[in-house]
Design a protein around this motif. Structure first.
Motif, PDB file in Angstrom:
ATOM      1  N   ASP A 114      37.685  42.052  30.609  1.00 27.40           N
ATOM      2  CA  ASP A 114      37.971  40.629  30.434  1.00 27.40           C
ATOM      3  C   ASP A 114      38.314  39.928  31.746  1.00 27.40           C
ATOM      4  O   ASP A 114      37.732  38.919  32.100  1.00 27.40           O
ATOM      5  CB  ASP A 114      39.092  40.462  29.405  1.00 27.40           C
ATOM      6  N   ASP A 115      39.274  40.462  32.472  1.00 27.30           N
ATOM      7  CA  ASP A 115      39.700  39.802  33.714  1.00 27.30           C
ATOM      8  C   ASP A 115      39.401  40.612  34.969  1.00 27.30           C
ATOM      9  O   ASP A 115      39.304  40.060  36.057  1.00 27.30           O
ATOM     10  CB  ASP A 115      41.221  39.551  33.678  1.00 27.30           C
ATOM     11  N   ASN A 116      39.278  41.918  34.825  1.00 27.15           N
ATOM     12  CA  ASN A 116      39.274  42.781  36.004  1.00 27.15           C
ATOM     13  C   ASN A 116      37.919  43.303  36.455  1.00 27.15           C
ATOM     14  O   ASN A 116      37.790  43.738  37.589  1.00 27.15           O
ATOM     15  CB  ASN A 116      40.184  43.992  35.745  1.00 27.15           C
ATOM     16  N   LEU A 117      36.934  43.310  35.572  1.00 28.57           N
ATOM     17  CA  LEU A 117      35.664  43.951  35.914  1.00 28.57           C
ATOM     18  C   LEU A 117      34.485  42.988  35.663  1.00 28.57           C
ATOM     19  O   LEU A 117      33.774  43.120  34.675  1.00 28.57           O
ATOM     20  CB  LEU A 117      35.477  45.230  35.081  1.00 28.57           C
ATOM     21  N   PRO A 118      34.285  42.034  36.552  1.00 28.93           N
ATOM     22  CA  PRO A 118      33.219  41.043  36.314  1.00 28.93           C
ATOM     23  C   PRO A 118      31.830  41.662  36.164  1.00 28.93           C
ATOM     24  O   PRO A 118      31.006  41.156  35.410  1.00 28.93           O
ATOM     25  CB  PRO A 118      33.298  40.122  37.533  1.00 28.93           C
ATOM     26  N   PHE A 119      31.555  42.764  36.857  1.00 27.52           N
ATOM     27  CA  PHE A 119      30.240  43.392  36.756  1.00 27.52           C
ATOM     28  C   PHE A 119      29.991  43.920  35.348  1.00 27.52           C
ATOM     29  O   PHE A 119      28.861  43.940  34.869  1.00 27.52           O
ATOM     30  CB  PHE A 119      30.102  44.541  37.777  1.00 27.52           C
ATOM     31  N   LEU A 120      31.038  44.333  34.660  1.00 29.30           N
ATOM     32  CA  LEU A 120      30.909  44.853  33.299  1.00 29.30           C
ATOM     33  C   LEU A 120      31.056  43.740  32.265  1.00 29.30           C
ATOM     34  O   LEU A 120      30.412  43.756  31.218  1.00 29.30           O
ATOM     35  CB  LEU A 120      31.964  45.943  33.071  1.00 29.30           C
ATOM     36  N   ARG A 121      31.874  42.755  32.586  1.00 26.74           N
ATOM     37  CA  ARG A 121      32.123  41.647  31.650  1.00 26.74           C
ATOM     38  C   ARG A 121      30.830  40.941  31.263  1.00 26.74           C
ATOM     39  O   ARG A 121      30.610  40.618  30.094  1.00 26.74           O
ATOM     40  CB  ARG A 121      33.099  40.647  32.280  1.00 26.74           C
TER      41      ARG A 121
END
Length: 197
Positions: A114-121
């Motif tokens: 949600d907040d920490n992993l933009p590549f996975l989000r």
């Protein structure tokens, strides 16, 4: 027996999936994957640029496993209401005996990304959109075939259906039993009955 590069890559992804899905991205390490695969760090980095790439590939495999299993259940049903019930039944069984250790990869990854992993989000968002789109297609086809009432707000029902199921799965997993999911399933069944013809 020696593996070709594609077999090695696939082995890494398959073994990494339950590690990321149970431990989460931050807690999972490349050392965990080397232990599970028997493959050296050098071989892992020969197939993937970094841990992010391994996590992404593992997530996508997890989504594919779940989506394929749901699609098989849905195809086995003849009407839109029965297809929606089949999705609910799938997740009920998933709670009791998940095909992937750790539970639903979309739910698990959405919390962490949600907040920490933009590549996975971004991949989680795309997966949620695809799942919702599948539900919308089921309902729209049900309307066309005279199985679902024409005045149903398809987008509203889809969001209610998907979000309610995912929320119930999350709560039931935290509580360690299926009671919450059972209550929600009965409620959603009533909603399916209400939109059915």
């Amino acid at each position: 027996m020696a593996r070709n590069p594609e077999q090695t890559r696939q082995l890494i992804i398959e073994k990494a999936l339950p590690i990321f899905n149970t431990k989460g991205y931050n807690a999972a390490s490349i050392s965990d994957i080397t232990s599970a695969t028997g493959i050296t760090k050098g071989a892992i980095y020969g197939n993937f640029k970094n841990k992010d790439e391994v996590a992404t590939a593992a997530f996508e495999l997890g989504v594919e496993i779940v989506a394929t299993a749901i699609a098989k259940r849905v195809r086995a049903q003849q009407t839109a209401p029965d297809k929606l019930r089949a999705i609910m039944d799938f997740y009920e069984e998933y709670l009791k005996e998940p095909p992937i250790p750790g539970g639903c990869p979309v739910l698990n990854s959405s919390i962490e990304a949600d907040d920490n992993l933009p590549f996975l989000r971004s991949r989680v968002i795309r997966s949620i959109a695809l799942l919702k789109d599948s539900v919308m297609k089921i309902i729209n086809r049900g309307i066309l075939e005279g199985q679902v009432k024409r005045d149903v707000d398809v987008e509203e029902f889809t969001n209610f259906f998907y979000s309610t199921i995912e929320g119930a799965i999350s709560v039931s997993r935290i509580e360690g039993d299926t009671r919450s999911y059972d209550f929600v399933k009965r409620f959603v069944q009533k909603q399916i009955n209400e939109i059915s013809i």
